[in-house]
Design a protein around this motif. Structure first.
Motif, PDB file in Angstrom:
ATOM      1  N   THR A   1      -5.664  -3.557   1.571  1.00  0.00           N
ATOM      2  CA  THR A   1      -5.690  -3.997   2.968  1.00  0.00           C
ATOM      3  C   THR A   1      -4.607  -3.254   3.736  1.00  0.00           C
ATOM      4  O   THR A   1      -3.464  -3.199   3.291  1.00  0.00           O
ATOM      5  N   VAL A   2      -5.000  -2.668   4.878  1.00  0.00           N
ATOM      6  CA  VAL A   2      -4.039  -2.026   5.776  1.00  0.00           C
ATOM      7  C   VAL A   2      -4.319  -2.552   7.163  1.00  0.00           C
ATOM      8  O   VAL A   2      -5.459  -2.481   7.630  1.00  0.00           O
ATOM      9  N   ARG A   3      -3.322  -3.123   7.799  1.00  0.00           N
ATOM     10  CA  ARG A   3      -3.525  -3.634   9.159  1.00  0.00           C
ATOM     11  C   ARG A   3      -2.352  -3.317  10.070  1.00  0.00           C
ATOM     12  O   ARG A   3      -1.202  -3.447   9.675  1.00  0.00           O
TER      13      ARG A   3
ATOM     14  N   SER B   1      -2.377   7.095   6.848  1.00  0.00           N
ATOM     15  CA  SER B   1      -1.121   7.329   6.157  1.00  0.00           C
ATOM     16  C   SER B   1      -0.779   6.148   5.232  1.00  0.00           C
ATOM     17  O   SER B   1      -0.369   6.347   4.079  1.00  0.00           O
ATOM     18  N   LEU B   2      -0.985   4.922   5.719  1.00  0.00           N
ATOM     19  CA  LEU B   2      -0.676   3.745   4.900  1.00  0.00           C
ATOM     20  C   LEU B   2      -1.645   3.640   3.717  1.00  0.00           C
ATOM     21  O   LEU B   2      -1.246   3.286   2.597  1.00  0.00           O
ATOM     22  N   ALA B   3      -2.921   3.950   3.958  1.00  0.00           N
ATOM     23  CA  ALA B   3      -3.908   3.911   2.867  1.00  0.00           C
ATOM     24  C   ALA B   3      -3.547   4.946   1.804  1.00  0.00           C
ATOM     25  O   ALA B   3      -3.679   4.695   0.600  1.00  0.00           O
ATOM     26  N   MET B   4      -3.065   6.109   2.252  1.00  0.00           N
ATOM     27  CA  MET B   4      -2.680   7.162   1.313  1.00  0.00           C
ATOM     28  C   MET B   4      -1.476   6.717   0.476  1.00  0.00           C
ATOM     29  O   MET B   4      -1.399   6.993  -0.723  1.00  0.00           O
ATOM     30  N   ILE B   5      -0.539   6.019   1.123  1.00  0.00           N
ATOM     31  CA  ILE B   5       0.655   5.534   0.416  1.00  0.00           C
ATOM     32  C   ILE B   5       0.243   4.528  -0.666  1.00  0.00           C
ATOM     33  O   ILE B   5       0.732   4.563  -1.792  1.00  0.00           O
ATOM     34  N   ILE B   6      -0.677   3.636  -0.333  1.00  0.00           N
ATOM     35  CA  ILE B   6      -1.158   2.666  -1.324  1.00  0.00           C
ATOM     36  C   ILE B   6      -1.854   3.398  -2.477  1.00  0.00           C
ATOM     37  O   ILE B   6      -1.619   3.101  -3.654  1.00  0.00           O
ATOM     38  N   ASN B   7      -2.681   4.384  -2.142  1.00  0.00           N
ATOM     39  CA  ASN B   7      -3.387   5.123  -3.195  1.00  0.00           C
ATOM     40  C   ASN B   7      -2.431   5.869  -4.114  1.00  0.00           C
ATOM     41  O   ASN B   7      -2.649   5.932  -5.325  1.00  0.00           O
ATOM     42  N   GLN B   8      -1.372   6.425  -3.529  1.00  0.00           N
ATOM     43  CA  GLN B   8      -0.372   7.099  -4.367  1.00  0.00           C
ATOM     44  C   GLN B   8       0.294   6.108  -5.317  1.00  0.00           C
ATOM     45  O   GLN B   8       0.522   6.407  -6.484  1.00  0.00           O
ATOM     46  N   GLY B   9       0.579   4.915  -4.806  1.00  0.00           N
ATOM     47  CA  GLY B   9       1.170   3.857  -5.640  1.00  0.00           C
ATOM     48  C   GLY B   9       0.225   3.463  -6.761  1.00  0.00           C
ATOM     49  O   GLY B   9       0.642   3.258  -7.902  1.00  0.00           O
ATOM     50  N   LYS B  10      -1.055   3.381  -6.419  1.00  0.00           N
ATOM     51  CA  LYS B  10      -2.053   2.991  -7.433  1.00  0.00           C
ATOM     52  C   LYS B  10      -2.215   4.053  -8.505  1.00  0.00           C
ATOM     53  O   LYS B  10      -2.561   3.752  -9.641  1.00  0.00           O
ATOM     54  N   THR B  11      -2.005   5.317  -8.117  1.00  0.00           N
ATOM     55  CA  THR B  11      -2.104   6.402  -9.085  1.00  0.00           C
ATOM     56  C   THR B  11      -0.915   6.383 -10.037  1.00  0.00           C
ATOM     57  O   THR B  11      -1.049   6.647 -11.222  1.00  0.00           O
TER      58      THR B  11
ATOM     59  N   ALA C   1      -2.983  -3.888  -3.363  1.00  0.00           N
ATOM     60  CA  ALA C   1      -1.807  -3.833  -2.501  1.00  0.00           C
ATOM     61  C   ALA C   1      -2.224  -4.039  -1.055  1.00  0.00           C
ATOM     62  O   ALA C   1      -3.378  -3.769  -0.691  1.00  0.00           O
ATOM     63  N   LEU C   2      -1.301  -4.536  -0.267  1.00  0.00           N
ATOM     64  CA  LEU C   2      -1.587  -4.676   1.155  1.00  0.00           C
ATOM     65  C   LEU C   2      -0.368  -4.287   1.970  1.00  0.00           C
ATOM     66  O   LEU C   2       0.776  -4.469   1.546  1.00  0.00           O
TER      67      LEU C   2
ATOM     68  N   TYR D   1       8.135   5.131   1.111  1.00  0.00           N
ATOM     69  CA  TYR D   1       7.231   6.121   1.692  1.00  0.00           C
ATOM     70  C   TYR D   1       6.857   5.749   3.117  1.00  0.00           C
ATOM     71  O   TYR D   1       6.791   6.603   3.994  1.00  0.00           O
ATOM     72  N   LEU D   2       6.611   4.465   3.333  1.00  0.00           N
ATOM     73  CA  LEU D   2       6.269   4.004   4.697  1.00  0.00           C
ATOM     74  C   LEU D   2       7.374   4.390   5.678  1.00  0.00           C
ATOM     75  O   LEU D   2       7.116   4.883   6.776  1.00  0.00           O
ATOM     76  N   LYS D   3       8.631   4.182   5.244  1.00  0.00           N
ATOM     77  CA  LYS D   3       9.786   4.458   6.103  1.00  0.00           C
ATOM     78  C   LYS D   3       9.886   5.926   6.523  1.00  0.00           C
ATOM     79  O   LYS D   3      10.470   6.238   7.557  1.00  0.00           O
ATOM     80  N   THR D   4       9.369   6.835   5.679  1.00  0.00           N
ATOM     81  CA  THR D   4       9.569   8.260   5.934  1.00  0.00           C
ATOM     82  C   THR D   4       8.294   9.019   6.287  1.00  0.00           C
ATOM     83  O   THR D   4       8.353  10.179   6.688  1.00  0.00           O
TER      84      THR D   4
END
Lengths: 152, 85
Positions: free
Chosen positions: A2-4, A60-70, A77-78, A115-118
């Motif tokens: 979830t990304v909102r 960008s947020l979806a990509m960050i979650i996907n990187q975490g999942k990898t 994650a949300l 990652y979100l911060k940067t």
């Protein structure tokens, strides 16, 4: 996932419960909530305005979650991030990660926040007694993010 | 070629632009060349895009560096280092 992006507040308890609803394989949920402080770099902050880049922010947020999942074995994650005008003590961001075990969930949650911060295109403008100014990016945030470059 | 430009945060405020369509000659174009071209518009443009302040760029919603190539139809954005969270 979830990304909102939203102007309204969020109910962290409810959002976190959605991450493990009807799932019996989740043993851990780790969450981070960012709040507006009334003090930044010695200035009293009366208000914060957040701008973002619609379209890029969500990707960008979806990509960050996907990187975490990898990188980690996590279930879901949300990320919820507020924009618009906020007051001290208001919630800004919620990052929550669920998984079978706490270790991977803790690491993934911290990674996503760093990652979100940067990387995620948000910009803060602070209102202080001296007037309004854009918040400068901090090198400590870059350093926090760089920790993840060398491996888990 | 035609590209769509977006500016955010301090850049948007100072340049007094949030978006514009830009017609460019059909020659190879990079982010650095594009910044140099826009900087020629005058003081504040040079200061914002080629000055001391760090500028980050995105092409089609992805962060890129100065050497990234800009193509026809691209959406290019310029903004300061991000400060969310």
């Amino acid at each position: 996932m979830t990304v909102r992006i939203q102007t309204e507040d969020f109910d962290a308890g409810f959002e976190i419960s959605q991450l493990h609803k009807n799932r019996k394989d989740i043993g851990a949920v780790v969450s981070f909530i960012g709040l507006v402080r009334d003090m930044n770099d010695g200035d009293a902050v009366s208000q914060l305005t957040l701008e973002h880049y619609p379209g890029m922010t969500e990707k960008s947020l979806a990509m960050i979650i996907n990187q975490g999942k990898t990188r980690w074995n996590i279930a879901d994650a949300l990320i919820i991030h507020r924009v618009g005008t906020l007051q001290p003590n208001d919630q800004i961001v919620l990052v929550a990660v669920s998984g079978a075990h706490r270790g991977e969930a803790f690491a993934a949650c911290e990674f996503m926040m760093d990652y979100l911060k940067t990387e995620a295109p948000f910009w803060k403008k602070e209102a202080t007694l001296q007037g309004e100014h854009w918040v400068e990016a901090k090198s400590t945030d870059d350093a926090a993010r760089a920790r993840w470059d060398t491996g888990k | 070629m035609i590209i769509k430009l977006f500016y955010f945060a301090r850049l948007k405020e100072t340049l007094k632009y949030s978006t514009e369509d830009l017609n460019l000659p059909d020659a190879p174009m990079t982010i650095l060349k594009l910044k140099a071209l826009l900087a020629k518009r005058g003081d504040v443009w040079g200061e914002m895009l080629m000055g001391k302040l760090k500028v980050r760029a995105a092409i089609n919603h992805e962060l890129v560096d100065d050497n990234a190539a800009v193509s026809n139809g691209d959406e290019v954005a310029f903004f300061p280092p991000v400060t969310g969270g």
